[in-house]
Design a protein around this motif. Structure first.
Motif, PDB file in Angstrom:
ATOM      1  N   PHE A 180       3.882  -9.498  -3.197  1.00 13.47           N
ATOM      2  CA  PHE A 180       4.955  -8.877  -2.360  1.00 13.47           C
ATOM      3  C   PHE A 180       6.230  -9.480  -2.744  1.00 13.47           C
ATOM      4  O   PHE A 180       7.240  -8.821  -2.648  1.00 13.47           O
ATOM      5  CB  PHE A 180       4.539  -8.845  -1.020  1.00 13.47           C
ATOM      6  CG  PHE A 180       5.509  -8.098  -0.184  1.00 13.47           C
ATOM      7  CD1 PHE A 180       5.580  -6.556  -0.210  1.00 13.47           C
ATOM      8  CD2 PHE A 180       6.341  -8.602   0.753  1.00 13.47           C
ATOM      9  CE1 PHE A 180       6.421  -5.797   0.605  1.00 13.47           C
ATOM     10  CE2 PHE A 180       7.218  -7.790   1.391  1.00 13.47           C
ATOM     11  CZ  PHE A 180       7.363  -6.641   1.381  1.00 13.47           C
ATOM     12  N   GLN A 181       6.130 -10.681  -2.566  1.00 15.42           N
ATOM     13  CA  GLN A 181       7.446 -11.749  -2.817  1.00 15.42           C
ATOM     14  C   GLN A 181       8.090 -11.489  -4.278  1.00 15.42           C
ATOM     15  O   GLN A 181       9.013 -11.219  -4.340  1.00 15.42           O
ATOM     16  CB  GLN A 181       7.289 -13.023  -2.406  1.00 15.42           C
ATOM     17  CG  GLN A 181       7.073 -13.359  -0.937  1.00 15.42           C
ATOM     18  CD  GLN A 181       6.627 -14.682  -0.689  1.00 15.42           C
ATOM     19  OE1 GLN A 181       6.148 -15.393  -1.293  1.00 15.42           O
ATOM     20  NE2 GLN A 181       6.755 -14.962   0.682  1.00 15.42           N
ATOM     21  N   ALA A 221      -4.746  -1.731  -3.790  1.00 15.25           N
ATOM     22  CA  ALA A 221      -3.894  -0.734  -2.720  1.00 15.25           C
ATOM     23  C   ALA A 221      -4.371   0.619  -3.002  1.00 15.25           C
ATOM     24  O   ALA A 221      -4.542   1.504  -1.956  1.00 15.25           O
ATOM     25  CB  ALA A 221      -2.308  -0.840  -2.575  1.00 15.25           C
ATOM     26  N   LEU A 222      -4.417   0.823  -4.197  1.00 18.62           N
ATOM     27  CA  LEU A 222      -5.140   2.274  -4.700  1.00 18.62           C
ATOM     28  C   LEU A 222      -6.461   2.394  -4.891  1.00 18.62           C
ATOM     29  O   LEU A 222      -7.027   3.124  -5.360  1.00 18.62           O
ATOM     30  CB  LEU A 222      -4.568   2.545  -5.887  1.00 18.62           C
ATOM     31  CG  LEU A 222      -3.049   2.657  -6.142  1.00 18.62           C
ATOM     32  CD1 LEU A 222      -2.523   2.595  -7.622  1.00 18.62           C
ATOM     33  CD2 LEU A 222      -2.344   3.821  -5.236  1.00 18.62           C
ATOM     34  N   TRP A 263       0.842   4.035  -3.086  1.00 19.96           N
ATOM     35  CA  TRP A 263       0.584   5.464  -3.189  1.00 19.96           C
ATOM     36  C   TRP A 263       1.740   6.369  -3.430  1.00 19.96           C
ATOM     37  O   TRP A 263       1.553   7.411  -4.034  1.00 19.96           O
ATOM     38  CB  TRP A 263      -0.197   5.637  -1.699  1.00 19.96           C
ATOM     39  CG  TRP A 263      -1.412   5.331  -1.587  1.00 19.96           C
ATOM     40  CD1 TRP A 263      -1.864   4.092  -1.259  1.00 19.96           C
ATOM     41  CD2 TRP A 263      -2.632   5.876  -2.301  1.00 19.96           C
ATOM     42  NE1 TRP A 263      -3.347   3.970  -1.263  1.00 19.96           N
ATOM     43  CE2 TRP A 263      -3.762   5.153  -1.739  1.00 19.96           C
ATOM     44  CE3 TRP A 263      -2.823   7.072  -2.992  1.00 19.96           C
ATOM     45  CZ2 TRP A 263      -4.884   5.382  -2.515  1.00 19.96           C
ATOM     46  CZ3 TRP A 263      -4.325   7.325  -3.359  1.00 19.96           C
ATOM     47  CH2 TRP A 263      -5.200   6.413  -3.094  1.00 19.96           C
ATOM     48  N   GLU A 264       2.865   5.966  -2.986  1.00 18.65           N
ATOM     49  CA  GLU A 264       4.026   6.768  -3.300  1.00 18.65           C
ATOM     50  C   GLU A 264       4.400   6.945  -4.729  1.00 18.65           C
ATOM     51  O   GLU A 264       4.691   7.955  -5.532  1.00 18.65           O
ATOM     52  CB  GLU A 264       5.365   6.189  -2.449  1.00 18.65           C
ATOM     53  CG  GLU A 264       6.472   7.009  -2.784  1.00 18.65           C
ATOM     54  CD  GLU A 264       7.721   6.645  -1.950  1.00 18.65           C
ATOM     55  OE1 GLU A 264       8.912   7.028  -2.347  1.00 18.65           O
ATOM     56  OE2 GLU A 264       7.540   5.695  -1.323  1.00 18.65           O
ATOM     57  N   ARG A 265       4.251   5.655  -5.454  1.00 16.99           N
ATOM     58  CA  ARG A 265       4.532   5.480  -6.800  1.00 16.99           C
ATOM     59  C   ARG A 265       3.552   6.167  -7.792  1.00 16.99           C
ATOM     60  O   ARG A 265       3.669   6.782  -8.877  1.00 16.99           O
ATOM     61  CB  ARG A 265       4.640   4.418  -7.220  1.00 16.99           C
ATOM     62  CG  ARG A 265       6.079   3.570  -6.575  1.00 16.99           C
ATOM     63  CD  ARG A 265       6.571   2.274  -7.162  1.00 16.99           C
ATOM     64  NE  ARG A 265       7.764   1.673  -6.448  1.00 16.99           N
ATOM     65  CZ  ARG A 265       8.815   2.101  -6.789  1.00 16.99           C
ATOM     66  NH1 ARG A 265       9.217   3.151  -7.979  1.00 16.99           N
ATOM     67  NH2 ARG A 265       9.902   1.551  -6.180  1.00 16.99           N
ATOM     68  N   PHE A 266       2.336   5.802  -7.434  1.00 19.33           N
ATOM     69  CA  PHE A 266       1.013   6.079  -8.191  1.00 19.33           C
ATOM     70  C   PHE A 266       0.071   6.958  -8.056  1.00 19.33           C
ATOM     71  O   PHE A 266      -0.956   7.221  -8.619  1.00 19.33           O
ATOM     72  CB  PHE A 266       0.480   4.686  -8.613  1.00 19.33           C
ATOM     73  CG  PHE A 266       1.442   3.574  -9.228  1.00 19.33           C
ATOM     74  CD1 PHE A 266       2.304   3.731 -10.504  1.00 19.33           C
ATOM     75  CD2 PHE A 266       1.827   2.456  -8.471  1.00 19.33           C
ATOM     76  CE1 PHE A 266       3.339   3.041 -10.625  1.00 19.33           C
ATOM     77  CE2 PHE A 266       2.626   1.653  -8.833  1.00 19.33           C
ATOM     78  CZ  PHE A 266       3.524   1.676 -10.032  1.00 19.33           C
ATOM     79  N   GLY A 267       0.053   7.281  -6.573  1.00 19.36           N
ATOM     80  CA  GLY A 267      -1.067   8.009  -5.814  1.00 19.36           C
ATOM     81  C   GLY A 267      -1.561   9.428  -6.571  1.00 19.36           C
ATOM     82  O   GLY A 267      -2.539   9.920  -6.589  1.00 19.36           O
ATOM     83  N   HIS A 268      -0.278   9.953  -6.977  1.00 13.94           N
ATOM     84  CA  HIS A 268      -0.554  11.305  -7.878  1.00 13.94           C
ATOM     85  C   HIS A 268      -1.195  11.446  -9.143  1.00 13.94           C
ATOM     86  O   HIS A 268      -1.538  12.427  -9.765  1.00 13.94           O
ATOM     87  CB  HIS A 268       0.883  12.011  -7.653  1.00 13.94           C
ATOM     88  CG  HIS A 268       1.774  11.457  -8.814  1.00 13.94           C
ATOM     89  ND1 HIS A 268       2.516  10.276  -8.585  1.00 13.94           N
ATOM     90  CD2 HIS A 268       2.082  11.662  -9.995  1.00 13.94           C
ATOM     91  CE1 HIS A 268       3.237   9.659  -9.621  1.00 13.94           C
ATOM     92  NE2 HIS A 268       3.188  10.716 -10.375  1.00 13.94           N
ATOM     93  N   ILE A 269      -1.283  10.291  -9.642  1.00 11.33           N
ATOM     94  CA  ILE A 269      -1.440  10.128 -10.938  1.00 11.33           C
ATOM     95  C   ILE A 269      -3.150  10.130 -10.986  1.00 11.33           C
ATOM     96  O   ILE A 269      -3.944   9.605 -10.494  1.00 11.33           O
ATOM     97  CB  ILE A 269      -1.192   8.570 -11.577  1.00 11.33           C
ATOM     98  CG1 ILE A 269       0.237   8.543 -11.849  1.00 11.33           C
ATOM     99  CG2 ILE A 269      -1.946   8.668 -13.002  1.00 11.33           C
ATOM    100  CD1 ILE A 269       0.801   7.459 -12.382  1.00 11.33           C
ATOM    101  N   SER A 278       0.798  -1.249  -0.121  1.00 15.10           N
ATOM    102  CA  SER A 278       0.315   0.013  -0.065  1.00 15.10           C
ATOM    103  C   SER A 278       0.835   1.375  -0.067  1.00 15.10           C
ATOM    104  O   SER A 278       0.533   2.037  -0.814  1.00 15.10           O
ATOM    105  CB  SER A 278      -0.882   0.074   1.400  1.00 15.10           C
ATOM    106  OG  SER A 278      -1.782   1.174   1.130  1.00 15.10           O
ATOM    107  N   ALA A 279       1.681   1.402   1.051  1.00 13.93           N
ATOM    108  CA  ALA A 279       2.686   2.553   0.977  1.00 13.93           C
ATOM    109  C   ALA A 279       3.328   2.785  -0.315  1.00 13.93           C
ATOM    110  O   ALA A 279       3.374   3.952  -0.751  1.00 13.93           O
ATOM    111  CB  ALA A 279       3.554   2.484   2.212  1.00 13.93           C
ATOM    112  N   ASP A 280       3.776   1.681  -0.829  1.00 14.51           N
ATOM    113  CA  ASP A 280       4.601   1.871  -2.090  1.00 14.51           C
ATOM    114  C   ASP A 280       3.760   2.191  -3.426  1.00 14.51           C
ATOM    115  O   ASP A 280       4.204   3.074  -4.201  1.00 14.51           O
ATOM    116  CB  ASP A 280       5.199   0.415  -2.546  1.00 14.51           C
ATOM    117  CG  ASP A 280       6.284   0.759  -3.601  1.00 14.51           C
ATOM    118  OD1 ASP A 280       6.931   1.635  -3.849  1.00 14.51           O
ATOM    119  OD2 ASP A 280       6.608  -0.400  -4.186  1.00 14.51           O
TER     120      ASP A 280
END
Length: 304
Positions: free
Chosen positions: A181-182, A204-205, A144-150, A140-142
């Motif tokens: 995740f793995q 996650a998004l 939103w950091e990578r794609f949350g702004h799109i 989830s954190a990854d």
């Protein structure tokens, strides 16, 4: 008992295909079975006509080996499941079919908006939750950091596919127990892993996403010399419909034949055994054919 080789139902109108293509597809699996073993198989495509234009019509089909007379039922996702008890010794099962679908590549709608969670249909909510191989809570954190702004639903999911295709190398290294995740941590993935990772990032998004398995023949592309296998991709629920994405290839493809859809690979595993059944041989085929092809004609010579 239901028969997997039941004759096609001609009582319903045949959907119109703007650019039809005929596919000869199927598989043959051989197992070494030491004692009677209950088994399930999710391997049989069915007729489909969906709002997005996903269409497939099973022209003809027949069971191979032990599939003759097998019991079938529909699971909670609407997939056809074969159920049998494999007898001791060499157990061989398979399916051969001819299907008609569209030659049009996967549609792209880059401007489609994202639906807020409160606006999603009830039946899609389960596809927002973590599942056996989709540990979306861990990414989830990854995500939103990578794609949350799109901005935009399609744009976010396409960015996910672009990222996975660019950063993960296709190759064996995972196992049937590997989670999204793995796989992300290893940077090495097969189509199953690409699909799980795509689904995990979407969930996650807050975008419902589901795992899809089926056949993907080499239609209107340079043929891949690697032996054919079942393929996996994913669908995201965007602007009221399920949309096709394939992070493994990350390009529109034609001729997809859907076998099944579910939360992840655990829902649509091509085989599940309740005991000991060791897979010793596997053949899969999916090739373009002609409208006059029948199942009495041998498949592509490279298969056998």
């Amino acid at each position: 008992m239901a028969q997997p080789d039941a004759a096609p139902d001609h009582t319903h109108p045949t959907p119109a295909f703007e650019r039809p293509v005929f596919i000869r597809a199927g598989f043959q699996l051989t197992f070494d079975v030491p004692y009677p073993t209950p088994m399930l198989f999710v391997v049989q495509p069915r007729d489909r006509l969906e709002p997005t234009g996903t269409r497939q019509r099973i022209v003809d089909q027949r069971p191979l080996g032990a599939a003759q007379g097998i019991h079938t039922y529909a699971d909670t996702h609407g997939n056809t499941v074969w159920r049998t008890v494999a007898q001791p010794g060499t157990f061989t099962i398979g399916h051969d079919l001819i299907a008609e679908t569209t030659r049009n590549p996967d549609p792209a709608h880059p401007d489609l908006p994202k639906t807020p969670v409160e606006g999603l249909p009830d039946e899609t909510i389960t596809y927002l939750l973590p599942s056996r191989y989709v540990d979306s809570d861990l990414v989830s954190a990854d995500a939103w950091e990578r794609f949350g702004h799109i901005q935009g639903g399609w744009a976010q999911v396409q960015a996910i596919s672009d990222y996975l295709n660019d950063t993960c190398t296709y190759g064996y290294g995972s196992t049937s127990a590997t989670t999204a995740f793995q796989a992300l941590g290893s940077g090495r993935a097969v189509c199953r892993d690409f699909a799980h990772m795509g689904v995990a990032f979407c969930r996650a998004l807050n975008i419902p996403a589901r795992y899809v398995c089926g056949y993907l023949p080499d239609i209107d592309i340079t043929p891949d010399p690697v032996p054919m296998d079942f393929h996996a991709w994913f669908e995201a629920f965007i602007d009221g419909q399920w949309r096709t994405f394939d992070a493994r290839h990350n390009r529109p493809r034609a001729g997809r034949l859907i076998i099944a859809q579910g939360r992840d690979a655990s829902d649509v595993a091509f085989t599940t055994s309740f005991g000991s059944a060791r897979l010793t041989h596997m053949k899969v085929w999916a090739d373009e054919t002609t409208p006059d092809m029948t199942l009495d004609t041998p498949p592509n010579p490279r298969i056998f």
